[in-house]
Scaffold this motif. Structure first.
Motif, PDB file in Angstrom:
ATOM      1  N   UNK A 140       1.850   1.856  -3.599  1.00  0.00           N
ATOM      2  CA  UNK A 140       0.738   2.469  -4.323  1.00  0.00           C
ATOM      3  C   UNK A 140       0.654   3.959  -3.999  1.00  0.00           C
ATOM      4  N   UNK A 161      -3.530  -7.371 -12.536  1.00  0.00           N
ATOM      5  CA  UNK A 161      -3.031  -8.716 -12.290  1.00  0.00           C
ATOM      6  C   UNK A 161      -3.233  -9.604 -13.515  1.00  0.00           C
ATOM      7  N   UNK A 203       0.827  -1.218   0.000  1.00  0.00           N
ATOM      8  CA  UNK A 203       0.000   0.000   0.000  1.00  0.00           C
ATOM      9  C   UNK A 203       0.857   1.262   0.000  1.00  0.00           C
ATOM     10  N   UNK A 241     -10.678  -9.668  -1.665  1.00  0.00           N
ATOM     11  CA  UNK A 241      -9.343 -10.043  -2.143  1.00  0.00           C
ATOM     12  C   UNK A 241      -8.307  -9.181  -1.440  1.00  0.00           C
ATOM     13  N   UNK A 299     -13.428  -4.788   0.497  1.00  0.00           N
ATOM     14  CA  UNK A 299     -12.325  -5.077  -0.421  1.00  0.00           C
ATOM     15  C   UNK A 299     -11.377  -6.108   0.198  1.00  0.00           C
ATOM     16  N   UNK A 335     -18.426  -6.834  -5.502  1.00  0.00           N
ATOM     17  CA  UNK A 335     -18.720  -5.403  -5.483  1.00  0.00           C
ATOM     18  C   UNK A 335     -19.068  -5.005  -6.917  1.00  0.00           C
ATOM     19  N   UNK A 377      -5.025  -9.299  -1.365  1.00  0.00           N
ATOM     20  CA  UNK A 377      -3.858  -8.867  -2.148  1.00  0.00           C
ATOM     21  C   UNK A 377      -4.230  -7.683  -3.043  1.00  0.00           C
ATOM     22  N   UNK A 378      -5.378  -7.794  -3.706  1.00  0.00           N
ATOM     23  CA  UNK A 378      -5.811  -6.694  -4.571  1.00  0.00           C
ATOM     24  C   UNK A 378      -6.059  -5.441  -3.741  1.00  0.00           C
ATOM     25  N   UNK A 379      -6.608  -5.622  -2.537  1.00  0.00           N
ATOM     26  CA  UNK A 379      -6.867  -4.467  -1.676  1.00  0.00           C
ATOM     27  C   UNK A 379      -5.559  -3.760  -1.335  1.00  0.00           C
ATOM     28  N   UNK A 380      -4.535  -4.540  -1.010  1.00  0.00           N
ATOM     29  CA  UNK A 380      -3.228  -3.950  -0.728  1.00  0.00           C
ATOM     30  C   UNK A 380      -2.708  -3.204  -1.944  1.00  0.00           C
ATOM     31  N   UNK A 381      -2.841  -3.850  -3.093  1.00  0.00           N
ATOM     32  CA  UNK A 381      -2.322  -3.241  -4.311  1.00  0.00           C
ATOM     33  C   UNK A 381      -3.073  -1.958  -4.650  1.00  0.00           C
ATOM     34  N   UNK A 382      -4.300  -1.807  -4.138  1.00  0.00           N
ATOM     35  CA  UNK A 382      -5.042  -0.577  -4.365  1.00  0.00           C
ATOM     36  C   UNK A 382      -4.711   0.475  -3.305  1.00  0.00           C
ATOM     37  N   UNK A 383      -3.712   0.187  -2.489  1.00  0.00           N
ATOM     38  CA  UNK A 383      -3.256   1.190  -1.535  1.00  0.00           C
ATOM     39  C   UNK A 383      -3.944   1.122  -0.187  1.00  0.00           C
ATOM     40  N   UNK A 384      -4.677   0.045   0.067  1.00  0.00           N
ATOM     41  CA  UNK A 384      -5.334  -0.083   1.369  1.00  0.00           C
ATOM     42  C   UNK A 384      -4.371  -0.700   2.363  1.00  0.00           C
ATOM     43  N   UNK A 385      -4.243  -0.063   3.501  1.00  0.00           N
ATOM     44  CA  UNK A 385      -3.413  -0.608   4.569  1.00  0.00           C
ATOM     45  C   UNK A 385      -4.233  -1.688   5.271  1.00  0.00           C
ATOM     46  N   UNK A 435      -6.737   5.408  -1.500  1.00  0.00           N
ATOM     47  CA  UNK A 435      -5.387   5.829  -1.171  1.00  0.00           C
ATOM     48  C   UNK A 435      -5.200   7.342  -1.309  1.00  0.00           C
ATOM     49  N   UNK A 492     -12.684  -7.143  -6.989  1.00  0.00           N
ATOM     50  CA  UNK A 492     -13.509  -7.429  -5.817  1.00  0.00           C
ATOM     51  C   UNK A 492     -14.831  -7.968  -6.354  1.00  0.00           C
TER      52      UNK A 492
END
Ligand SMILES: Nc1ncnc2c1ncn2[C@@H]1O[C@H](COP(=O)(O)OP(=O)(O)O)[C@@H](O)[C@H]1O
Ligand SMILES: [Mg+2]
Lengths: 261, 363
Positions: free
Chosen positions: A83, A91, A80, B224, B220, A100, B226-234, A112, A97
């Motif tokens: 990012x 990917x 994060x 997923x 999120x 969603x 991993x995807x959440x992390x990749x979207x900048x979520x801590x 972010x 998600x």
């Protein structure tokens, strides 16, 4: 502005190595990406392309080597945080998600760059309200921009394959990246979809975003990229303009084979 | 028929229809304890009070399990923390008698801290592994409460804590029968309105969180990580926040429980309670607030209603053939199995499926 951005350098990876057990997935790989270019990364399956992406985005940590992005050293950074500094990715095996909607997927991407905390969310003060409206607005814009605006209320898992790939790009763009890293975005697309994707990528580049592209579609890579690097068994065997790379004997040997020569 | 349906759908969207609906529900909720008292007796008003406490618990667990997708089998620990905190700070045990308005937020806060305490070491765990660890955590808390009577007596051990101060707001004691505007409110009625107000507050907070940047981050992470992390979520903070928020609801519910009962003991915080609350969430519809409330109501009321089996057997057969307590559990279990088989997403799952078919955009 840092000195590296002035010289046009956005990303510099040097001496990157990564092992999985006894397997050397990447060996001493170095590359540089400049501002606003489309940089292609090609190579046969298992060459280590996705592994390099995972290292760039903080999912894995490298055994050796450093990555500097926009003047910031990325080593030890969490995904994060990477990012946050401005790298967004998609990917190879789509990771949306699933439950969603398309709109919500992209709204998550705004996370972010936004700030509302628990109290803001509960009290819904003017600031949070404005922020929420802006998030929604930007997400809709990006859906339209990537050509899936009419599917905003569809669940991600119910979208067509090509649309899911677009949604991943929209979601990544929502993080306001300086570098957009795409892992085989055209995989599974037909010719029409690939042509549309190419237009989209060109337009993204025009908007000032640098693109790092892993792709198997040789025509797409050669037509789109400013520079290309070729990986083979974890080693970089060539780098240069598409024309240079295409003529490189090592590349012809390893990857392109008779198809190009 | 379909004509009627479209009319109904249109009507449902009208703002005045929404307000009318709210007004009717509000009216019914206000009258409910009196109607229940008249029709079924005072003990059922007490059951209503307990139902409200369970709704708060289920909504708290829903944040952890339903939104963030973290399977927590030790949730009752936070209920216990809230209850014991209230009991220790408002009883003769240490001769402390803190006022309700400090105890309530304090309970939420301390439970919150326990939520983070549990969350922190489990951040890397998912699914079954997380379930086992949280289950252990729930049991540890209960065993602590059971044994913290020696060498220094803090919790009074298995005997529990007695003579807990009833809830007071100013001079208004909820445990006394009160006359307001010529209407008599007994203790269970007073508590009903207090619990109702706090339940509504918790529902409100849940809804606000769900529709926020934070709620989206929770989902999120569930969908997923991993995807959440990749979207900048801590993801670490987001998960800790889910544990903390969920725990705080549990703490509030626990404090209210202590003040309401006037007595707490480790007995009340068994693993079975955690499982019951989890059943409410799953049975109602994970991640869907109205569904979770429905689940909590059904699973609070159903076991009580099944107490009539004994008398029913006597009326039908002249004597009790099967032990009513056994039959009650059997029917309860059977009902849950049936519901999960017939409606795997819960009784009232989130309507996203429906939403996606109406392709209109809200704004
Ligand atoms: N997480 C992992 N654990 C073990 N081996 C891995 C892992 N990720 C990739 N590899 C291995 O590293 C090599 C490079 O894989 P990858 O980067 O996915 O290749 P590419 O994307 O170029 O097809 C492959 O041999 C793959 O099996
Ligand atoms: Mg790959």
């Amino acid at each position: 502005m840092t000195s590296s951005t002035e010289s046009g350098l956005l990303l510099k990876a040097s001496g990157i190595s990564k092992h999985f057990g006894g397997l050397a997935a990447l060996m001493d790989v170095s590359l540089t990406i400049h501002h606003k270019e489309i940089y292609g990364l090609i190579g046969p399956n298992g060459a280590g392309k996705t592994t390099l992406f995972n290292l760039l985005t903080g999912l894995y940590s490298a055994d050796a080597g450093t990555i500097t992005f926009d003047g910031i050293n990325l080593s030890g950074k969490q995904p994060h945080e990477v990012t946050q500094t401005g790298i967004a990715r998609t990917f190879q095996n789509i990771r949306l998600f699933a439950n969603m909607t398309a709109l919500e997927n992209v709204m998550v991407g705004r996370s972010v760059r936004t700030h509302a905390g628990v109290f803001g969310a509960i009290l819904l003060n003017q600031k949070t309200r404005d922020e929420e409206r802006a998030i929604r607005h930007r997400a809709k814009e990006l859906l339209i921009y990537t050509g899936i605006g009419h599917h905003s209320q569809m669940l991600a898992k119910n979208m067509s394959y090509g649309d899911q790939r677009r949604l991943e790009i929209a979601r990544a763009l929502a993080t306001d990246p300086k570098l957009l890293a795409l892992d085989e975005p055209a995989a599974g697309m037909n010719a029409t979809e690939t042509a549309a994707l190419r237009k989209l990528l060109e337009s993204i580049r025009l908007s000032g975003v640098t693109i790092l592209l892993i792709e198997h579609d040789v025509k797409l890579v050669m037509g789109l990229c400013d520079r290309v690097a070729v990986l083979d068994y974890g080693k970089k065997i060539a780098e240069g303009t598409p024309t240079e790379v295409r003529r490189d004997p090592a590349v012809i040997e390893a990857y392109l084979g008779g198809a190009i020569a | 028929m379909s004509d009627l349906l479209t009319h109904w759908r249109k009507f449902k969207r009208e703002p005045y229809a929404v307000w009318l609906g709210f007004a009717l529900i509000g009216f019914a909720l206000v009258l409910l304890p009196f109607a229940t008292d008249a029709a079924m007796g005072r003990s059922w008003v007490r059951i209503l009070d307990h139902t409200l406490l369970y709704i708060m618990l289920a909504l708290g667990l829903n944040i952890v399990v339903g939104f963030a997708g973290l399977l927590d089998l030790g949730y009752v620990a936070f209920f216990a923390v809230g209850a014991y905190l209230y009991a220790l700070l408002a009883s003769p045990q240490f001769d402390l008698h803190l006022p309700f308005w400090t105890l309530l937020p304090l309970g939420a806060l301390v439970a919150c801290m326990f939520g983070v305490l549990l969350g922190a070491p489990t951040l890397r765990l998912r699914g079954d592994y997380l379930a086992i660890v949280t289950l252990g955590f729930g049991e540890i808390i209960r065993i602590f409460l059971n044994n913290l009577n020696a060498p220094v007596n803090i919790t009074n051990g298995p005997q529990g804590l007695n003579m807990i101060d009833p809830i007071m707001i100013g001079d208004f004691s909820f445990s006394r029968t009160q006359q307001i505007l010529g209407i008599t409110f007994s203790s269970v009625h007073n508590y009903y309105y207090l619990f109702l107000a706090l339940t509504l507050l918790i529902i409100f907070i849940s809804i606000r969180l769900e529709n926020s940047r934070i709620g989206r981050a929770w989902v999120a992470v569930r969908e997923d990580e991993v995807a959440a992390q990749a979207m900048g979520i801590n993801t670490r903070n987001v998960k800790l926040l889910a544990f903390a928020m969920g725990a705080s609801f549990g703490g509030v519910s626990g404090g209210l429980f202590a003040g309401f009962q006037g007595f707490v003991s480790p007995e009340s915080f068994h693993l079975t309670e955690s499982i019951m609350v989890l059943c409410m969430v799953v049975l109602g519809g994970m991640g869907h607030i109205p569904g979770v409330i429905l689940g909590a109501v059904l699973l609070s009321i159903l076991p009580e209603a099944l107490r009539y089996i004994g008398p029913l057997e006597e009326a039908l057969f002249g004597r009790v053939i099967v032990d009513p307590a056994d039959l009650r559990l059997l029917i309860l279990g059977l009902a849950m199995v049936l519901i999960m088989l017939l409606r795997p997403a819960g009784l009232w799952p989130s309507p996203v499926q429906r939403r996606e078919f109406s392709h209109h955009d809200e704004s």
